[in-house]
Write a protein that holds these residues in place. Sequence first.
Motif, PDB file in Angstrom:
ATOM      1  N   THR A 325       0.819  -1.215   0.000  1.00  0.00           N
ATOM      2  CA  THR A 325       0.000   0.000   0.000  1.00  0.00           C
ATOM      3  C   THR A 325       0.851   1.263   0.000  1.00  0.00           C
ATOM      4  O   THR A 325       0.539   2.229  -0.695  1.00  0.00           O
ATOM      5  N   THR A 326       1.927   1.263   0.779  1.00  0.00           N
ATOM      6  CA  THR A 326       2.703   2.490   0.984  1.00  0.00           C
ATOM      7  C   THR A 326       3.959   2.560   0.136  1.00  0.00           C
ATOM      8  O   THR A 326       4.524   3.646  -0.020  1.00  0.00           O
ATOM      9  N   GLY A 327       4.419   1.419  -0.376  1.00  0.00           N
ATOM     10  CA  GLY A 327       5.676   1.423  -1.112  1.00  0.00           C
ATOM     11  C   GLY A 327       6.891   1.566  -0.218  1.00  0.00           C
ATOM     12  O   GLY A 327       7.982   1.920  -0.687  1.00  0.00           O
ATOM     13  N   CYS A 328       6.729   1.286   1.067  1.00  0.00           N
ATOM     14  CA  CYS A 328       7.854   1.368   2.003  1.00  0.00           C
ATOM     15  C   CYS A 328       8.876   0.272   1.691  1.00  0.00           C
ATOM     16  O   CYS A 328       8.598  -0.675   0.940  1.00  0.00           O
ATOM     17  N   ALA A 329      10.045   0.375   2.268  1.00  0.00           N
ATOM     18  CA  ALA A 329      11.055  -0.664   2.123  1.00  0.00           C
ATOM     19  C   ALA A 329      10.594  -1.927   2.834  1.00  0.00           C
ATOM     20  O   ALA A 329       9.837  -1.865   3.809  1.00  0.00           O
ATOM     21  N   LEU A 330      11.071  -3.074   2.358  1.00  0.00           N
ATOM     22  CA  LEU A 330      10.668  -4.337   2.959  1.00  0.00           C
ATOM     23  C   LEU A 330      11.023  -4.383   4.440  1.00  0.00           C
ATOM     24  O   LEU A 330      10.210  -4.802   5.277  1.00  0.00           O
ATOM     25  N   TRP A 331      12.215  -3.922   4.790  1.00  0.00           N
ATOM     26  CA  TRP A 331      12.624  -3.973   6.193  1.00  0.00           C
ATOM     27  C   TRP A 331      11.743  -3.074   7.064  1.00  0.00           C
ATOM     28  O   TRP A 331      11.521  -3.374   8.239  1.00  0.00           O
ATOM     29  N   GLN A 332      11.222  -1.996   6.491  1.00  0.00           N
ATOM     30  CA  GLN A 332      10.311  -1.145   7.254  1.00  0.00           C
ATOM     31  C   GLN A 332       8.984  -1.863   7.520  1.00  0.00           C
ATOM     32  O   GLN A 332       8.413  -1.745   8.601  1.00  0.00           O
ATOM     33  N   ALA A 333       8.503  -2.600   6.521  1.00  0.00           N
ATOM     34  CA  ALA A 333       7.268  -3.371   6.705  1.00  0.00           C
ATOM     35  C   ALA A 333       7.450  -4.443   7.761  1.00  0.00           C
ATOM     36  O   ALA A 333       6.522  -4.728   8.536  1.00  0.00           O
TER      37      ALA A 333
END
Length: 389
Positions: A325-333
Amino acid sequence: MNTSSPNVLIEGNVSLPDRTEYCQVSIKDGIICDIVFDRQQFSTSNISLRSDQILCPGFIDPQINGGFGKEFKTDEDAFAVVANNIPRYGVTSIVPTITTKRIADYKRHISLLKRNHTNLLNSARILGIHIEGPALNPEKKGAHPRDLLVQPREIDLFEIITPDVLIFTLAPELDGGWELADKCIKSGLKVGLGHTLSDYDDIVRHFNTDSMHIVHVYNGMPDLSGRKPGVSGAALNNPDYYASVIADLVHVHPASLDVLWKSRNGCNLFGISDGSAVLGLPTGVHKIGDRSIERLEDRAVLEATNTLVGSVLTMNIAARNLYRTTGCALWQAINFVSLNAAKYLGMDDQIGSITVGRNADLCVIDNNFEVNLTIINGVIVYDSSSNAH
């Protein structure tokens, strides 16, 4: 597949606190003892991950009401059943949430829950208990029973809490609310602000960034408006405030989740399942305590109503929803369902990240965020390839 081997060496892509990197993670006696990045220094590994797999810290669920047919506020064996089954979703630590009950019933019920939790070996860690209610605003009660809600001034905190209680959620605008919140903090508890009509300025005036968090942003609170930002506005506008969100894309629209994430740049935001007792059960109507809860494909509702009763979300899917949904980095998810909660709970020196010295509570997910393997204390407790647990 189960193993009691105290020494494990895992090689592959790893979600670290600030990046994703290919490395070897060494586990000894249930602790992460080394992380090697130089491939020339690699040893023969016990577990080699495929290119589409990633090693993550075990997921943490700080607000889960039950699952697999059991409800923490109702069923005396709920600790054991949920803790034994939840690792299939990569969850290695939970904070069971006991929702609104009669004040006189809490302590005895907590004692019975603990007494019936005997299988610790392959179970998720129970970090403490989250009490949500009975000091909630009736106008934002959700599925909480209105007749059991009380004003904070009516509560003697020590009639409810035991040393096992970690979080106490209340509506601070009620009579005696901020005073009860202060008493909770002085007693060593974390305080959730939830099911509330509290005013933005009141929140900002009293918020304790070390000990408080805003509970399931957007839910159990008024919608944000231009003149009344309210509790949602406090969460959006103050990234130093810890806040939780139910990222099932049912409780929260994808665009609202994206706005929340971007307004805070991901800071201090953690996922919760708010998992219902029908989490893990097939679709249909299930009798849970004195209520009939219908498990739909993507949600749980009181039978014949649209009233949400927790969710059927699992933490691996919460991470997937945030990532996509947000396009955040994988490590952030991944941090969203692990490290961020550990920091809020003050337990990030033990759990929540793949860091030397932390407990070897881990999981392996694939590109679709499906859980392939879960490890607790260095021991494999769930392996999707054998459906073992």
